[in-house]
Scaffold this active site. Structure first.
Site, PDB file in Angstrom:
ATOM      1  N   SER A   1     -10.428   0.678  -0.797  1.00 40.47           N
ATOM      2  CA  SER A   1      -9.368  -0.309  -0.943  1.00 40.47           C
ATOM      3  C   SER A   1      -9.375  -0.832  -2.365  1.00 40.47           C
ATOM      4  O   SER A   1     -10.412  -0.835  -3.041  1.00 40.47           O
ATOM      5  CB  SER A   1      -9.615  -1.466   0.034  1.00 40.47           C
ATOM      6  OG  SER A   1      -8.844  -2.591  -0.320  1.00 40.47           O
TER       7      SER A   1
ATOM      8  N   GLU B   1      -9.625   4.323   3.853  1.00 38.25           N
ATOM      9  CA  GLU B   1     -10.202   3.383   2.903  1.00 38.25           C
ATOM     10  C   GLU B   1     -11.513   2.839   3.467  1.00 38.25           C
ATOM     11  O   GLU B   1     -11.633   2.601   4.669  1.00 38.25           O
ATOM     12  CB  GLU B   1      -9.248   2.217   2.638  1.00 38.25           C
ATOM     13  CG  GLU B   1      -8.086   2.587   1.763  1.00 38.25           C
ATOM     14  CD  GLU B   1      -7.212   1.411   1.402  1.00 38.25           C
ATOM     15  OE1 GLU B   1      -6.399   1.552   0.479  1.00 38.25           O
ATOM     16  OE2 GLU B   1      -7.331   0.356   2.045  1.00 38.25           O
TER      17      GLU B   1
ATOM     18  N   ASP C   1       0.771  -1.238   0.000  1.00 36.54           N
ATOM     19  CA  ASP C   1       0.000   0.000   0.000  1.00 36.54           C
ATOM     20  C   ASP C   1       0.807   1.295   0.000  1.00 36.54           C
ATOM     21  O   ASP C   1       1.436   1.630  -0.970  1.00 36.54           O
ATOM     22  CB  ASP C   1      -1.002  -0.056   1.160  1.00 36.54           C
ATOM     23  CG  ASP C   1      -2.005  -1.182   0.919  1.00 36.54           C
ATOM     24  OD1 ASP C   1      -2.923  -0.979   0.131  1.00 36.54           O
ATOM     25  OD2 ASP C   1      -1.819  -2.266   1.468  1.00 36.54           O
ATOM     26  N   LYS C   2       0.840   2.026   1.120  1.00 36.05           N
ATOM     27  CA  LYS C   2       1.455   3.362   1.128  1.00 36.05           C
ATOM     28  C   LYS C   2       2.975   3.310   1.118  1.00 36.05           C
ATOM     29  O   LYS C   2       3.627   4.309   0.821  1.00 36.05           O
ATOM     30  CB  LYS C   2       0.997   4.164   2.352  1.00 36.05           C
ATOM     31  CG  LYS C   2      -0.496   4.378   2.476  1.00 36.05           C
ATOM     32  CD  LYS C   2      -1.144   4.659   1.179  1.00 36.05           C
ATOM     33  CE  LYS C   2      -2.438   3.897   0.984  1.00 36.05           C
ATOM     34  NZ  LYS C   2      -2.565   2.570   1.448  1.00 36.05           N
TER      35      LYS C   2
END
Length: 553
Positions: free
Chosen positions: A468, A442, A120-121
C-alpha cells in the site's frame, strides 16, 4: 461529432426515441454528448460523495453548451478489502474498469468524457481507458480526505492499521485503538496521506489530464466543487480544439510525472500503474527510467506514512503546481507539455509559489538527494523490484539477514502477530504476485503490524506482491519474475541470507548459482490458488509487475 452515429439522420429516429424516453429534448440531442464516468458508490469513503461532484461536472458541461450523459463504474475500497480474499480483486478490477469504459464509449459514441475517480485502482483504470479511447477527456477526482485529530495529534488510516500491531505488542491499549478507529477518518475523500489514491490523483495533474488542483484540493471544500464545474466546461474546449489524451500524455509528460513522483515520495504503486497507462498509448516506460530520473530529483516532501504531513498540508503549501515550480530549475520538466487546462506546464506553473518550505523543502535542503522511489535488481529480482526509499529508516538502507519464508500473506501475518519475527529477519512473502496471488495483493497489514510492534526499523519485508502507499519501512515489492512464474523468489529457503543495498539499487540472495540450479530442478510446479471465475481468467492473462501487470497482447 462522434455522437451523430447514434442520433443524427432518418435512420436514427428509433435511437432518438429511446433518448426521449429518458427525457432528453431535441435541443439536448443537437449538442455534443459528453459521457460523465462516475465511480460513486457506498463502500468507498473517497467515492461516497461523487454524485455531488458529478452534478457539478454536469452543470459545467451544460454551461459550456454540451449535454452530459452519466454512467457508472465499479470501485473497490483497498482499505476495506485489505488483509483478506477481497484484496485479490483490487488490482484485477483495474482492467475491468478500463474494459467497461471502453465498452460503454464504443457502444454509445460520446463526443468527449469527464472521468470522476478518486481511489487506488479506479484512477489508473480510468486513465488507461482514456488513453485507449483517445477522445477529448478531462479527469477530475473527488479530492483528498482531511486528516484526523486526536489528543492534539494528527492521525490517519495508517494510525489505525499500525495501532493493531501496537495492541498486539502491548504498546497500546484496546481503548486507545478504539479512539483511533473513531477519529482517524473524519469524512469523505481519498485517505489523507500520500498513499496510492492521492499519489495517482497528483500524477494525473502532472500528466496534464487533470486541471491544476486535481491532486490536492480537499474533498470537503467548495474549491473541489468549482474544480468539477471547470472540468465540465473545459472538456467542451478540448472538443472544439480536438485535443485528445494522447496529445497530452506523451513520453515527455510521463517523464514529468515520474519527476514529481520522486519529489513527492509517492506510492510504489505508481511504478505499476504508470507503465500500464503508457502501454495503452503505445509508450514503453522502462523501469530503469525511474532510477535515472530519481538520480536527478531530490525527495522534497515527506507525507504520511513517510512523515507527519498530509495532503491538506501539501495543498496549503501550494499544491502540485508549487512542487513542479520548485523542481523546474533542475531541467527535469518539459515545460512545453500540453495540459487539459489549455495551457502548457510552463504557463500553469508561472505564478505558482511554495508557501511553506517545511512541507515542500528547498532544493538545497532535501530529505534525500535522490527521489522517493528506487528500482532494485539482482539475482533475487532480475527484472526489478521497487521500494519507497524515502520511507525506509537510514539503518535499513543497507542490510542483510536471514530469510523467514511464507507462501501467503496470511501465514506471514500469523507469524508477525504471534511474535515469531525477530529483529534482523528478512520476511519473504511469495506466490502473491499478479499471477500467483492472483491479483498481487497489497501487504499493508504485515507492514503496519511490524511498524506497530516497533520492528519496521529492524525487519525487512520482501514480496512479489505489492505494498500500500501507506506502507513504511524496508518494504520491497513487485519482485519480478514472480514466484509463480518460477522466479528466483520461489527458490529461497528458510535461513538463506538476503542482502539489500537500496543506495546501490541491489537485492541479492547469497546462495551459490550451483545450489540455485539444484533447487530449481526440485522446484514443484506452481498450482493456481483460484481455478474458476474472473480471477482464474485474470491469472491466465496477466503479465509481470515489471511491465505494469497489463494483460498479454
Amino acid at each position: 461529432m462522434r455522437s451523430d452515429l447514434m442520433k443524427k439522420g432518418l435512420e436514427r429516429a428509433p435511437h432518438r426515441s429511446l433518448f426521449k424516453a429518458m427525457g432528453y429534448t431535441d435541443e439536448e440531442l443537437k449538442r455534443p454528448l459528453i459521457g460523465v464516468v462516475n465511480s460513486a458508490n457506498e463502500i468507498i469513503p473517497g467515492h461516497i460523495h461523487l454524485d455531488i461532484i458529478a452534478s457539478d461536472v454536469k452543470a459545467g458541461i451544460r454551461m459550456a453548451g454540451g449535454t452530459p450523459v452519466e454512467f457508472s463504474v465499479i470501485g473497490i475500497c483497498d482499505g476495506i478489502a485489505m488483509g483478506h480474499t477481497g484484496m485479490k480483486y483490487s488490482l484485477a478490477s483495474r482492467e475491468l474498469i478500463a474494459d467497461s469504459i471502453e465498452s460503454m464509449v464504443m457502444a454509445h459514441p460520446f463526443d468527449g468524457l469527464v472521468m470522476i475517480p478518486n481511489c487506488d485502482k479506479i484512477i489508473p483504470g480510468m486513465l488507461m481507458a482514456a488513453m485507449r479511447l483517445n477522445i477529448p477527456t478531462v479527469v477530475v477526482s473527488g479530492g483528498p480526505m482531511l486528516a484526523g485529530k486526536l489528543e492534539g495529534e494528527t492521525i490517519d488510516l495508517i494510525s489505525v492499521f499500525e495501532g493493531v500491531g501496537a495492541v498486539k505488542a502491548k504498546k497500546m491499549t484496546p481503548q486507545k485503538l478504539k479512539m483511533l478507529e473513531d477519529y482517524a477518518c473524519p469524512g469523505c475523500g481519498s485517505c489523507s496521506g500520500m498513499y496510492t489514491a492521492n499519489s495517482m490523483n497528483c500524477i494525473t495533474e502532472v500528466l496534464g489530464l487533470g486541471l491544476p488542483g486535481n491532486g490536492t484540493v480537499l474533498a470537503v471544500s467548495a474549491a473541489r466543487r468549482r474544480l468539477a464545474k471547470q472540468a465540465g466546461m473545459q472538456v467542451m474546449t478540448l472538443l472544439r480544439e480536438n485535443v485528445k489524451p494522447r496529445d497530452i500524455a506523451t513520453l515527455a509528460a510521463f517523464k514529468n510525472a515520474i519527476a514529481v513522483d520522486m519529489a513527492l515520495g509517492c506510492s510504489t504503486n505508481t511504478v505499476l500503474h504508470l507503465p500500464a497507462i503508457a502501454h495503452e498509448a503505445g509508450i514503453k516506460l522502462d523501469l530503469d527510467l525511474f532510477n535515472k530520473i530519481s538520480a536527478k530529483v531530490p525527495n522534497l516532501c515527506k507525507l504520511s506514512p513517510a512523515g507527519r504531513h498530509h495532503i491538506e498540508d501539501l495543498d496549503s503549501a501550494g499544491g502540485i503546481q508549487a512542487v513542479m515550480k520548485r523542481i523546474s530549475p533542475l531541467g527535469v520538466l518539459d515545460l512545453k507539455a500540453k495540459t487539459v487546462s489549455g495551457k502548457t506546464v510552463g504557463e500553469n506553473i508561472k505564478n505558482a509559489k511554495v508557501l511553506d518550505d517545511s512541507v515542500i523543502r528547498p532544493l538545497d535542503n532535501p530529505y534525500g538527494k535522490e527521489g522517493g522511489l528506487a528500482i532494485l535488481r539482482g539475482n533475487l529480482a532480475p527484472d526489478g523490484a521497487v521500494v519507497k526509499q524515502s520511507a525506509v529508516a537510514e539503518n535499513m538502507l543497507v542490510n542483510e539477514g536471514p530469510a523467514r519464508v511464507f507462501d501467503s500473506e496470511e501465514d506471514a501475518i500469523s507469524a508477525i502477530m504471534g511474535g515469531k519475527i525477530k529483529p534482523g529477519d528478512v520476511v519473504v512473502i511469495r506466490y502473491e504476485g499478479p499471477k500467483g496471488g492472483p491479483g498481487m495483493r497489497e501487504m499493508l497489514a504485515p507492514t503496519s503490524a511490524l511498524a506497530g510492534m516497533g520492528l519496521d526499523t529492524s525487519v525487512a519485508l520482501l514480496t512479489d506482491g505489492r505494498f500500500s502507499g501507506g506502507s513504511r519501512g524496508a518494504a520491497i515489492g513487485h519482485i519480478s519474475p514472480e514466484a509463480a512464474e518460477g522466479g528466483p523468489l520461489a527458490l529461497v529457503k528458510e535461513g538463506d541470507i538476503i542482502a539489500i543495498d537500496i543506495p546501490g539499487k541491489k537485492i541479492n540472495l547469497k546462495v551459490s548459482e550451483e545450489e540455485l540450479k539444484k533447487r530449481r530442478k526440485n522446484l514443484k510446479p506452481w498450482a493456481p490458488k483460484v481455478t474458476t471465475g474472473y480471477l482464474a481468467r485474470y491469472a491466465r492473462l496477466v503479465t509481470s509487475a515489471s511491465t505494469g501487470a497489463v494483460f498479454k497482447d
